[in-house]
Design a protein around this motif. Structure first.
Motif, short mmCIF file in Angstrom:
data_model
loop_
_atom_site.label_atom_id
_atom_site.label_comp_id
_atom_site.label_asym_id
_atom_site.label_seq_id
_atom_site.Cartn_x
_atom_site.Cartn_y
_atom_site.Cartn_z
N GLY A 1 40.47 89.15 44.34
CA GLY A 1 39.77 88.24 43.45
C GLY A 1 40.13 88.36 41.99
N SER A 2 41.12 89.20 41.64
CA SER A 2 41.52 89.32 40.23
C SER A 2 42.07 87.99 39.73
CB SER A 2 42.61 90.40 40.07
OG SER A 2 42.11 91.68 40.33
N ASP A 3 41.76 87.69 38.45
CA ASP A 3 42.43 86.54 37.85
C ASP A 3 43.77 87.00 37.28
OD1 ASP A 3 41.66 87.96 35.65
OD2 ASP A 3 40.40 86.40 34.78
N LEU A 4 44.55 86.05 36.81
CA LEU A 4 45.88 86.36 36.29
C LEU A 4 45.91 86.07 34.79
CD1 LEU A 4 48.22 84.78 39.02
CD2 LEU A 4 47.22 87.08 38.95
N ASP A 5 46.21 87.10 33.99
CA ASP A 5 46.44 86.90 32.56
C ASP A 5 47.92 86.59 32.37
OD1 ASP A 5 43.82 87.62 31.28
OD2 ASP A 5 44.17 89.45 32.42
N LEU A 6 48.22 85.36 31.97
CA LEU A 6 49.61 84.92 31.90
C LEU A 6 49.94 84.38 30.51
CD1 LEU A 6 49.93 82.95 35.28
CD2 LEU A 6 50.43 85.36 34.85
N VAL A 7 51.21 84.49 30.16
CA VAL A 7 51.76 83.88 28.95
C VAL A 7 53.08 83.23 29.35
CG1 VAL A 7 52.81 84.34 26.71
CG2 VAL A 7 50.65 85.43 27.31
N PHE A 8 53.32 81.99 28.88
CA PHE A 8 54.55 81.26 29.18
C PHE A 8 55.46 81.26 27.95
CE2 PHE A 8 51.57 78.48 31.91
CZ PHE A 8 51.65 79.38 32.96
N VAL A 9 56.73 81.56 28.17
CA VAL A 9 57.69 81.62 27.06
C VAL A 9 58.96 80.86 27.48
CG1 VAL A 9 59.10 83.12 25.60
CG2 VAL A 9 56.80 83.85 26.30
N HIS A 10 59.52 80.07 26.55
CA HIS A 10 60.81 79.42 26.80
C HIS A 10 61.78 79.78 25.68
CE1 HIS A 10 61.05 76.19 23.74
NE2 HIS A 10 59.73 76.20 23.79
N ASP A 11 63.03 79.44 25.88
CA ASP A 11 64.05 79.76 24.86
C ASP A 11 65.05 78.63 24.75
OD1 ASP A 11 65.25 81.31 22.93
OD2 ASP A 11 66.54 82.38 24.32
N ALA A 12 64.53 77.43 24.53
CA ALA A 12 65.40 76.25 24.38
C ALA A 12 65.12 75.60 23.03
CB ALA A 12 65.14 75.26 25.51
N ASP A 13 66.06 74.84 22.58
CA ASP A 13 65.92 74.14 21.30
C ASP A 13 64.86 73.05 21.45
OD1 ASP A 13 66.17 72.56 19.03
OD2 ASP A 13 68.34 72.89 18.89
N ALA A 14 63.74 73.19 20.74
CA ALA A 14 62.60 72.26 20.88
C ALA A 14 62.96 70.85 20.43
CB ALA A 14 61.40 72.78 20.09
N THR B 1 43.78 74.64 40.96
CA THR B 1 43.10 73.53 41.63
C THR B 1 42.44 73.96 42.93
OG1 THR B 1 44.68 71.96 40.69
CG2 THR B 1 43.43 71.23 42.60
N PHE B 2 41.21 73.55 43.13
CA PHE B 2 40.52 73.82 44.38
C PHE B 2 40.93 72.79 45.43
CE2 PHE B 2 37.78 76.67 42.10
CZ PHE B 2 37.33 77.55 43.09
N THR B 3 41.32 73.26 46.61
CA THR B 3 41.58 72.40 47.76
C THR B 3 40.69 72.90 48.89
OG1 THR B 3 43.32 73.76 48.78
CG2 THR B 3 43.98 72.25 47.00
N THR B 4 40.91 72.36 50.09
CA THR B 4 40.12 72.83 51.23
C THR B 4 40.34 74.32 51.48
OG1 THR B 4 41.93 72.12 52.67
CG2 THR B 4 40.08 70.59 52.37
N GLY B 5 41.46 74.85 51.03
CA GLY B 5 41.76 76.28 51.20
C GLY B 5 41.35 77.11 50.01
N GLY B 6 40.53 76.53 49.11
CA GLY B 6 40.11 77.26 47.92
C GLY B 6 41.12 77.09 46.80
N HIS B 7 41.25 78.11 45.95
CA HIS B 7 42.25 78.07 44.90
C HIS B 7 43.10 79.33 44.99
CE1 HIS B 7 39.42 80.76 42.94
NE2 HIS B 7 40.31 81.04 42.02
N LEU B 8 44.26 79.30 44.35
CA LEU B 8 45.14 80.46 44.42
C LEU B 8 44.64 81.57 43.50
CD1 LEU B 8 48.72 78.88 44.52
CD2 LEU B 8 47.69 80.34 46.26
N TYR B 9 44.60 81.30 42.23
CA TYR B 9 44.17 82.30 41.25
C TYR B 9 43.51 81.59 40.08
CZ TYR B 9 47.34 85.58 43.61
OH TYR B 9 47.97 86.37 44.54
N GLU B 10 42.52 82.25 39.49
CA GLU B 10 42.04 81.83 38.17
C GLU B 10 43.09 82.30 37.16
OE1 GLU B 10 39.58 80.14 37.03
OE2 GLU B 10 38.36 79.83 38.83
N VAL B 11 43.44 81.43 36.24
CA VAL B 11 44.47 81.75 35.25
C VAL B 11 43.82 81.85 33.87
CG1 VAL B 11 46.62 81.01 34.17
CG2 VAL B 11 46.25 80.61 36.60
#
Length: 964
Positions: free
Chosen positions: A715-728, A757-767
């Motif tokens: 039941g742990s949630d996921l602490d995430l950060v997204f990073v890219h390296d392209a010319d904006a 997203t919640f589906t009939t199978g629940g959700h994957l992770y809280e983010v």
């Protein structure tokens, strides 16, 4: 004449036959034909296929063309499709025209093939052979045109010359897998392909490209030529996910890379798939050499009985999908369906094919007649399997002929049912279903004999009959409690309350007769198992929670009744964990996981998780996001359940449990990124890293907190950060280009959507994205440059503390290395110890004030995480030490988990060995207690006296380390 023939049809079919006849009336005007049976055949085809009627409506000259050439009633020789298509493509001078010619050719030949199938002008094998030959011709001729076009543009690919051999020209090899490879294609099948080329090298005579790039571009164009939908439709839906590494692997591999992959990483299911591999396009000679190279992977030199287990596992996976998605009416995947016949034949091919070359054939109907002689199955069994397979494949074709749809589901509407029955030669749906059931029962029996023996049920006991007597009696509370006391339940009052609650529940009262019989069949065995547990009354409540959840889906009751081992495991695990029982009650489909006890108590490695998930996603259309999401959710829940079973029973220690749960999240994140990237890049094109340089994807997902520290729990949630390296400032390459910054923001949003997203199978992770630069007010996705500047100039000390536990989970390998360099630069900055300690202590006290136990309860309760001497104190000691000393000892930030950082603190002398060991043991003990609480669905603090020694030791080290 035609109207009279329509009146002879079953009443339900007459309206649709009349409508289809009206659709193609233009095709029948001035039609010159001399085939006596034509009118009867026309009405039969129009009754069975809206697709044919639609094609004749769009192209009124098509029917006359087919008749005048006698094509409807003439068998084509093997090379006829290739010859005809080659002529049609002779004047093609553009890709657009290539696409159009291919699609119109396919439409003409599909009308011919469906006509011949529904009128039984040819048999089932003739239909599948025609369809496979049509696909071969389309693949090979399209490839030949595109290869010439690419060579003119980029040059001809050559191998690298050597001392004893000059450079050799290279061509693509296209392997057809599955039904295409076995010449068994169905009327609306997709085609599974693998692309390969002999050797690395460069093109000559053009702009100069590496062979890998040349063939990747060629492969992409071939897929577009076959798969893309234009105004003329498509040629064949094309699936490339059987290639090495699946959707995440390169589109094209060299022969050496193919050989290395299958030798070192090939899975059992890939052996199964490779049985049917055949060269369907490109360089036939080189392709034959490739298949010979891969033969040892498919066919072992010894008799390989391990194939039974592999196929049994694959079949059980399919059974789970059947139960989960309600595919019982599926003539391919349902019980006794096409897939089971295939498994019987291929089991023996994998087992004995290495020793008996006669079994090294692709086509199923060539293999089945050999089995009595080669492996000793009864002649009658082989004959019955051949008959059943033929019947099932004819039914499949009748289903698909209706609308050229890729389905094997029996219709549920009366008109659709009448149509299939008529196409199959039956006068009613009931008579067709009776024969279908007879054939499927035969298949199920032979499949069970070969692959899937059932478990023997234990003998009935006197107590078993007592439980049924109790269920069927009307006892008052006193009598009921006395009954449970006599039968050894530890809390008779609690047990009787649970029992009577289930019996009187609305869901039991309204059960249909079949479901009620199934409940009575499983109840006595279940009660025997429950009564044998130590906490029997509590266990009964938990098990009945699940029974209540599945009462309307009584197939799960059958699963338990027919699998005593699964029932035993269910009771054992529910006895040990309230979390386990509640998880099953929310998702009863996970009961399937209890059947195989070997896997239940043996969590897979990360590599096995990756392979398992790839295999489950393999047959799902890439555009079906809902099904992809449901599959991911089931995969996560099933494997979390397996880990929990090992955790509950003590098979796995705490640290390993966290490892497996973290690996599970990593594997899911890898796939989620692939899905999100594919969906966005298909729509907008690939973003550019620099002008003319596409991203690779130059995007990473960074895990913080428990995810970064490899310490996930249930039941742990996921602490995430997204990073890219392209010319904006650059844009994507595609038909609908967008700015890179917009692309990566949408990519992040799509990833979160799939996970949350919640589906009939629940959700994957809280983010949780609050650890990104500037928190909730910051951009969802940061460039590496912006991330670095923020960490350097604006980040608070607590954000640098969080960075200690940050690690890249998935994404671009080159960007991962650059991110790790930025992380190291930030963390290794020299800091003044006093000021740092002051900030860390100040933040810790603020957290305790808001999140810890109140002063009123402090003497009685202990919050494992937030109170003084708890988990967060240990984490802050570790983070403080990493920030204070990593400029001297870089090994302090090499790892992101607390245990290994404590090891590094000990080895560098930052902390004494005794203190480091004390913190390690306290940390593990705290987490172990927390784990047990989760599994028992308990939240909140523990007794203040429970872990007093640990708390005192941590407080002492806190004061010493931070010099307080």
């Amino acid at each position: 004449m035609l109207s009279q023939l329509i009146k002879k049809l079953p009443p339900l079919l007459q309206p649709c036959a009349k409508l289809n006849l009206e659709k193609c009336s233009a095709s029948l005007e001035n039609l010159d034909h001399s085939v006596d049976r034509f009118d009867d055949d026309l009405i039969r085809v129009l009754s069975g296929s809206d697709y044919v009627a639609d094609q004749l409506s769009r192209n009124p000259r098509l029917l006359d063309d087919l008749l005048s050439g006698a094509d409807l009633y003439t068998d084509y020789p093997a090379s006829e499709y290739r010859r005809r298509l080659e002529q049609s493509l002779a004047q093609v001078d553009s890709e657009e025209l290539l696409h159009s010619v291919l699609r119109k050719f396919r439409q003409r030949e599909m009308v011919r093939i469906i006509w011949r199938d529904l009128t039984r002008t040819t048999d089932m094998r003739g239909t599948t052979a025609d369809l496979s030959a049509l696909a071969d011709a389309c693949i090979d001729q399209a490839l030949a045109w595109l290869y010439s076009n690419h060579c003119a543009k980029w040059g001809t690919p050559y191998s690298v010359p050597s001392e004893d051999r000059p450079a050799q020209p290279q061509k693509l090899v296209v392997l057809g897998m599955g039904k295409l490879g076995a010449n068994e294609l169905n009327l609306s099948s997709d085609i599974d392909l693998i692309f390969a080329y002999p050797e690395k090298g460069m093109t000559q005579g053009g702009r100069g490209l590496a062979n890998q790039d040349f063939f990747s571009r060629l492969g992409q164009k071939l897929i577009q030529a076959l798969d893309s939908i234009t105004a003329d439709g498509f040629v064949f839906r094309t699936d490339m996910r059987l290639r090495p590494y699946g959707a995440s692997g390169p589109l094209v591999c060299s022969f050496p890379a193919m050989e290395e992959y299958y030798q070192n990483q090939g899975r059992d299911w890939e052996r199964y798939a490779m049985i049917k591999a055949r060269v369907v396009g490109g360089d036939q000679q080189a392709g034959a050499e490739l298949l010979e190279m891969l033969r040892p992977f498919v066919y072992r030199k010894y008799i390989d009985f391990s194939a039974f287990d592999s196929l049994r596992s694959m079949k059980e996976m399919i059974n789970k999908e059947v139960r989960r998605k309600g595919l019982h009416g599926n003539v391919k995947l349902g019980s006794g369906g096409i897939r089971e016949v295939e498994f019987v034949a291929q089991a023996f091919q994998l087992i004995r094919g290495g020793r008996d070359p006669r079994l090294q054939q692709r086509e199923l109907l060539n293999i089945l007649p050999l089995l009595p002689e080669t492996v000793g199955i009864p002649e009658q069994a082989a004959t019955e399997l051949v008959d059943a397979y033929t019947f099932l494949r004819n039914a499949e074709h009748a289903i698909q002929a209706v609308a050229d749809r890729q389905t094997q589901e029996l219709p549920t509407d009366p008109v659709g049912q009448a149509r299939i029955a008529y196409s199959m030669g039956f006068d009613s749906w009931d008579s067709f279903i009776a024969e279908l059931d007879r054939q499927r029962d035969r298949v199920t029996g032979h499949f069970a004999d070969v692959i899937a023996p059932t478990e023997a049920a234990p003998a009935a006991t006197d107590q078993t009959s007592d439980w049924l007597q109790l269920w069927n009696s009307e006892l008052d509370d006193t009598e009921g409690e006395a009954f449970f006391a006599r039968h050894g339940l530890d809390d008779p009052q609690q047990a009787w309350k649970a029992f009577s609650h289930l019996k009187s529940s609305r869901s039991v009262q309204v059960m249909q007769a079949v479901g009620y019989e199934r409940l009575q069949a499983v109840l006595p065995k279940l009660m025997d198992e429950v009564a044998a547990t130590e906490n029997s009354a509590e266990t009964l409540e938990r098990v009945f929670l699940l029974i209540q959840a599945v009462i309307r889906r009584s197939s799960y009751l059958v699963l338990l009744a027919e699998n005593p081992g699964a029932m035993k495991q269910l009771v054992r695990l529910c006895s040990a964990s309230a979390w386990f029982s509640e998880t099953l009650a929310k998702q009863p489909v996970l009961l399937d996981e209890l059947i195989d006890q070997r896997s239940l108590y043996s969590p897979p490695s990360k590599e096995a998780l990756q392979s398992d998930l790839r295999q489950q996603l393999l047959r799902i259309p890439e555009e079906d996001e809902e099904q992809l999401m449901d599959t991911l959710r089931y995969f996560k829940s099933a494997h979390a359940l397996i880990v929990a079973a090992s955790d509950i029973t003590g098979v796995l220690p705490l640290m390993k449990v966290s490892d497996y749960l973290t690996w599970l999240a990593e594997v899911i994140l890898e796939v989620v990124l692939e899905i999100a990237w594919r969906q966005l890049s298909e729509k907008h094109g690939v973003p550019l890293k620099a002008p003319g340089v596409p991203c690779d994807p130059d995007f990473i997902i960074v895990g913080y907190g428990k995810m970064g520290g490899i310490e996930l729990s249930y039941g742990s949630d996921l602490d995430l950060v997204f990073v890219h390296d392209a010319d904006a400032s650059l844009y994507t390459q595609g038909n609908k280009p967008i700015a890179n910054s917009v692309f990566f923001t949408r990519l992040g949003q799509k990833i979160i959507h799939i996970l949350n997203t919640f589906t009939t199978g629940g959700h994957l992770y809280e983010v949780d994205m609050r650890l990104r630069p500037s928190g909730n007010s910051g951009l969802l996705v940061s460039s590496l440059k912006a991330f670095s500047e923020y960490q350097e100039k604006e980040a608070w000390t607590w954000e640098h503390q969080a960075l200690v536990r940050a690690r890249v989970i998935t994404g671009s390998e080159s960007l991962r290395q650059r991110f790790e360099a930025v992380r190291a630069d930030i963390l290794m900055q020299p800091r003044e110890h006093g000021a740092l300690a002051e900030e860390v202590v100040k933040m810790r006290e603020k957290m305790r004030e808001h999140l810890g136990t109140s002063e009123k309860e402090a003497g009685e309760l202990f919050n494992l995480k937030q109170d003084r001497g708890g988990i967060v104190d240990i984490e802050f000691i570790v983070q403080f030490s990493a920030l204070a000393y990593s400029h001297q000892y870089p090994e302090l930030i090499e790892f992101t988990d607390n245990i290994r950082i404590l090891d590094a603190m000990e080895h560098t002398g930052v902390m004494s060995a005794d203190d480091a060991e004390t913190l390690r043991e306290a940390y593990k003990k705290y987490r172990s207690v927390g784990h047990r609480q989760v599994l028992q669905n308990r939240t909140g603090p523990v007794s203040a006296s429970e872990l007093e020694d640990c708390r005192d030791a941590v407080i002492r080290i806190w004061n010493s380390q931070l010099k307080l």
